[in-house]
Scaffold this motif. Structure first.
Motif, PDB file in Angstrom:
ATOM      1  N   HIS A 206       3.116   2.136 -16.019  1.00  0.00           N
ATOM      2  CA  HIS A 206       4.289   2.900 -15.589  1.00  0.00           C
ATOM      3  C   HIS A 206       5.553   2.045 -15.583  1.00  0.00           C
ATOM      4  O   HIS A 206       6.666   2.577 -15.748  1.00  0.00           O
ATOM      5  N   THR A 207       5.396   0.736 -15.411  1.00  0.00           N
ATOM      6  CA  THR A 207       6.567  -0.154 -15.281  1.00  0.00           C
ATOM      7  C   THR A 207       6.726  -1.088 -16.479  1.00  0.00           C
ATOM      8  O   THR A 207       7.450  -2.084 -16.387  1.00  0.00           O
ATOM      9  N   ASP A 208       6.086  -0.767 -17.587  1.00  0.00           N
ATOM     10  CA  ASP A 208       6.164  -1.617 -18.789  1.00  0.00           C
ATOM     11  C   ASP A 208       5.768  -3.055 -18.463  1.00  0.00           C
ATOM     12  O   ASP A 208       6.419  -4.017 -18.894  1.00  0.00           O
ATOM     13  N   ASP A 209       4.700  -3.200 -17.674  1.00  0.00           N
ATOM     14  CA  ASP A 209       4.108  -4.498 -17.310  1.00  0.00           C
ATOM     15  C   ASP A 209       4.956  -5.331 -16.359  1.00  0.00           C
ATOM     16  O   ASP A 209       4.632  -6.488 -16.088  1.00  0.00           O
ATOM     17  N   VAL A 210       6.039  -4.763 -15.831  1.00  0.00           N
ATOM     18  CA  VAL A 210       6.875  -5.503 -14.886  1.00  0.00           C
ATOM     19  C   VAL A 210       6.244  -5.550 -13.508  1.00  0.00           C
ATOM     20  O   VAL A 210       6.251  -6.583 -12.827  1.00  0.00           O
ATOM     21  N   GLY A 211       5.675  -4.452 -13.061  1.00  0.00           N
ATOM     22  CA  GLY A 211       5.156  -4.350 -11.705  1.00  0.00           C
ATOM     23  C   GLY A 211       6.162  -3.698 -10.770  1.00  0.00           C
ATOM     24  O   GLY A 211       7.259  -3.303 -11.184  1.00  0.00           O
ATOM     25  N   ALA A 212       5.807  -3.594  -9.504  1.00  0.00           N
ATOM     26  CA  ALA A 212       6.657  -2.933  -8.502  1.00  0.00           C
ATOM     27  C   ALA A 212       7.533  -3.949  -7.792  1.00  0.00           C
ATOM     28  O   ALA A 212       7.062  -5.026  -7.404  1.00  0.00           O
ATOM     29  N   ASP A 213       8.791  -3.603  -7.602  1.00  0.00           N
ATOM     30  CA  ASP A 213       9.710  -4.495  -6.888  1.00  0.00           C
ATOM     31  C   ASP A 213       9.294  -4.672  -5.433  1.00  0.00           C
ATOM     32  O   ASP A 213       9.399  -5.759  -4.865  1.00  0.00           O
ATOM     33  N   VAL A 214       8.845  -3.579  -4.824  1.00  0.00           N
ATOM     34  CA  VAL A 214       8.360  -3.614  -3.446  1.00  0.00           C
ATOM     35  C   VAL A 214       7.005  -2.931  -3.399  1.00  0.00           C
ATOM     36  O   VAL A 214       6.840  -1.829  -3.939  1.00  0.00           O
ATOM     37  N   VAL A 215       6.042  -3.594  -2.782  1.00  0.00           N
ATOM     38  CA  VAL A 215       4.714  -3.019  -2.562  1.00  0.00           C
ATOM     39  C   VAL A 215       4.502  -2.920  -1.058  1.00  0.00           C
ATOM     40  O   VAL A 215       4.653  -3.911  -0.337  1.00  0.00           O
ATOM     41  N   LEU A 216       4.167  -1.737  -0.586  1.00  0.00           N
ATOM     42  CA  LEU A 216       3.824  -1.543   0.821  1.00  0.00           C
ATOM     43  C   LEU A 216       2.317  -1.355   0.898  1.00  0.00           C
ATOM     44  O   LEU A 216       1.783  -0.312   0.516  1.00  0.00           O
ATOM     45  N   ASP A 217       1.630  -2.383   1.393  1.00  0.00           N
ATOM     46  CA  ASP A 217       0.163  -2.363   1.465  1.00  0.00           C
ATOM     47  C   ASP A 217      -0.250  -1.939   2.864  1.00  0.00           C
ATOM     48  O   ASP A 217      -0.114  -2.691   3.825  1.00  0.00           O
ATOM     49  N   LEU A 218      -0.802  -0.735   2.950  1.00  0.00           N
ATOM     50  CA  LEU A 218      -1.247  -0.193   4.231  1.00  0.00           C
ATOM     51  C   LEU A 218      -2.762  -0.241   4.376  1.00  0.00           C
ATOM     52  O   LEU A 218      -3.291   0.238   5.378  1.00  0.00           O
ATOM     53  N   ALA A 219      -3.445  -0.836   3.404  1.00  0.00           N
ATOM     54  CA  ALA A 219      -4.911  -0.822   3.402  1.00  0.00           C
ATOM     55  C   ALA A 219      -5.524  -2.199   3.576  1.00  0.00           C
ATOM     56  O   ALA A 219      -6.514  -2.364   4.285  1.00  0.00           O
ATOM     57  N   GLY A 220      -4.958  -3.221   2.909  1.00  0.00           N
ATOM     58  CA  GLY A 220      -5.568  -4.542   2.971  1.00  0.00           C
ATOM     59  C   GLY A 220      -6.942  -4.537   2.329  1.00  0.00           C
ATOM     60  O   GLY A 220      -7.242  -3.740   1.436  1.00  0.00           O
ATOM     61  N   GLY A 221      -7.808  -5.416   2.788  1.00  0.00           N
ATOM     62  CA  GLY A 221      -9.180  -5.453   2.285  1.00  0.00           C
ATOM     63  C   GLY A 221      -9.237  -5.581   0.786  1.00  0.00           C
ATOM     64  O   GLY A 221      -8.595  -6.454   0.185  1.00  0.00           O
ATOM     65  N   GLY A 222      -9.990  -4.678   0.152  1.00  0.00           N
ATOM     66  CA  GLY A 222     -10.154  -4.729  -1.289  1.00  0.00           C
ATOM     67  C   GLY A 222      -8.904  -4.413  -2.075  1.00  0.00           C
ATOM     68  O   GLY A 222      -8.847  -4.665  -3.289  1.00  0.00           O
ATOM     69  N   PHE A 223      -7.881  -3.875  -1.425  1.00  0.00           N
ATOM     70  CA  PHE A 223      -6.628  -3.556  -2.116  1.00  0.00           C
ATOM     71  C   PHE A 223      -5.655  -4.732  -2.133  1.00  0.00           C
ATOM     72  O   PHE A 223      -4.719  -4.753  -2.924  1.00  0.00           O
ATOM     73  N   ALA A 224      -5.855  -5.714  -1.251  1.00  0.00           N
ATOM     74  CA  ALA A 224      -4.829  -6.734  -1.018  1.00  0.00           C
ATOM     75  C   ALA A 224      -4.551  -7.582  -2.258  1.00  0.00           C
ATOM     76  O   ALA A 224      -3.388  -7.836  -2.603  1.00  0.00           O
ATOM     77  N   THR A 225      -5.598  -8.055  -2.923  1.00  0.00           N
ATOM     78  CA  THR A 225      -5.395  -8.922  -4.086  1.00  0.00           C
ATOM     79  C   THR A 225      -4.671  -8.185  -5.201  1.00  0.00           C
ATOM     80  O   THR A 225      -3.752  -8.727  -5.834  1.00  0.00           O
ATOM     81  N   ASP A 226      -5.059  -6.928  -5.447  1.00  0.00           N
ATOM     82  CA  ASP A 226      -4.385  -6.148  -6.480  1.00  0.00           C
ATOM     83  C   ASP A 226      -2.950  -5.823  -6.090  1.00  0.00           C
ATOM     84  O   ASP A 226      -2.074  -5.735  -6.954  1.00  0.00           O
TER      85      ASP A 226
END
Length: 345
Positions: A206-226
């Motif tokens: 979706h971002t042409d391989d740039v990634g997200a400027d801001v990531v809000l991680d509300l889950a942690g655990g297995g989602f944190a590294t990604d």
């Protein structure tokens, strides 16, 4: 008064009992709220099980962190709130699922008049937390890409709305078609079902391989590294929840991950205080001041009045069904906020 009390550490339906307790009396700088509605939180689940929480306490205690109701009594210095309809985060983050609850004036705000009691109870923690995370901590700007992990949750759905209102390009993850549809209805331009799709692959595409400027991680655990992996160079990953992590973040992330990616990781805690005892500060707690809370709340009231944000209340239940609803939260079968409507008649 009737209250939902944790009598032992166990699953909610085994830990909780509806009991009769004496009315609590407010001390200096405190108010007593006649509760109309109280929201349910993952923190309540952790308290039932006896897992790690910010303010631990042994049973018995009453569940409930965020409430809406009318102030009926106040201690010294808090009398101006008597008779006001308010939203509040309860004293010691407990005691809210009851006919009456106490709160420090640092955590009491005028209830948005456009919201009913259940909506207002479901408003204060998610929208204050999301606002602090996105703007006070991450300095989210218009046209930036925001990724919200666990977008169908209370804080997640609030963050989607706030990000969209600020002109950001919002991407969200959620589990299942119903939850991704909720994310889209809240303003996400892309909603990713993490159960069937690799969300990092979808974000990069979706971002042409740039990634997200801001990531809000509300889950942690297995989602944190990604979450860190998809943060853009120079981007900000805000850690705001650990719903997928039984260790509540205590396991840690290798610092090399941050170094090689040229990103920042930020923390956020929704708490306000006019003064912090040194012994608490020395434990690592450093909440925002009341002045920040008032500024955040003023902006949120404006957004509610404009119709730009409104809590999604997935369930309204009575106090006798609150424990079972908490178990549904744990099973990830709820969306938005679940609210206990208190009948004090």
């Amino acid at each position: 008064m009737r209250a939902l009390q944790v009598t032992r550490n166990a699953r909610p339906t085994e830990a909780c009992e509806v009991v009769d307790l004496p009315l609590p009396e407010p001390g200096p700088g405190q108010v007593r709220v006649r509760v109309a509605a109280a929201a349910l939180n993952f923190n309540d689940l952790d308290r039932c099980h006896g897992r790690q929480v910010s303010i631990p306490m042994p049973p018995p205690f009453v569940l409930g962190m965020d409430v809406c109701g009318v102030v009926d009594a106040a201690g010294d210095g808090a009398e101006a709130w008597i008779g006001e309809r308010v939203v509040a985060i309860t004293l010691m983050a407990q005691g809210g699922i009851a006919e009456y609850a106490l709160a420090s004036v640092d955590m009491v705000f005028a209830a948005p008049p456009e919201l009913d009691d259940a909506e207002a109870a479901g408003f204060v923690i998610p929208y204050h937390t999301a606002h602090l995370a996105l703007f006070e901590r991450a300095d989210l700007g218009a046209d930036e890409t925001l990724l919200v992990i666990a977008g169908a949750s209370g804080v997640g759905s609030a963050a989607i709305q706030l990000g969209a209102a600020a002109g950001a390009h919002v991407v969200a993850t959620a589990g299942g078609p119903a939850k991704t549809e909720l994310c889209r209805s809240m303003g996400a331009e892309l909603a990713i079902d993490h159960r069937s799709t690799s969300f990092p692959d979808a974000v990069f595409a979706h971002t042409d391989d740039v990634g997200a400027d801001v990531v809000l991680d509300l889950a942690g655990g297995g989602f944190a590294t990604d979450a860190l992996r998809v943060t853009a160079r120079g981007g900000r990953c805000v850690v705001a929840g650990f719903a997928d992590d039984p260790d509540k973040g205590a396991g840690g992330i290798p610092l090399q991950t941050l170094s090689r990616a040229n990103i920042s990781v930020l923390g956020v805690l929704c708490a306000y205080t006019g003064g912090l005892p040194p012994e608490i500060r020395h434990l690592g707690f450093n909440p925002f001041g009341r002045d920040t809370g008032e500024a955040v709340h003023a902006d949120l009231l404006h957004l509610v009045a404009e119709g730009a944000v409104r809590p999604h209340i997935g369930r309204r239940v009575g106090i006798d069904d609150a424990a079972a609803t908490l178990e549904d939260h744990e099973a990830r079968t709820t969306m938005g906020r679940s609210v206990v409507e208190i009948d004090g008649d």
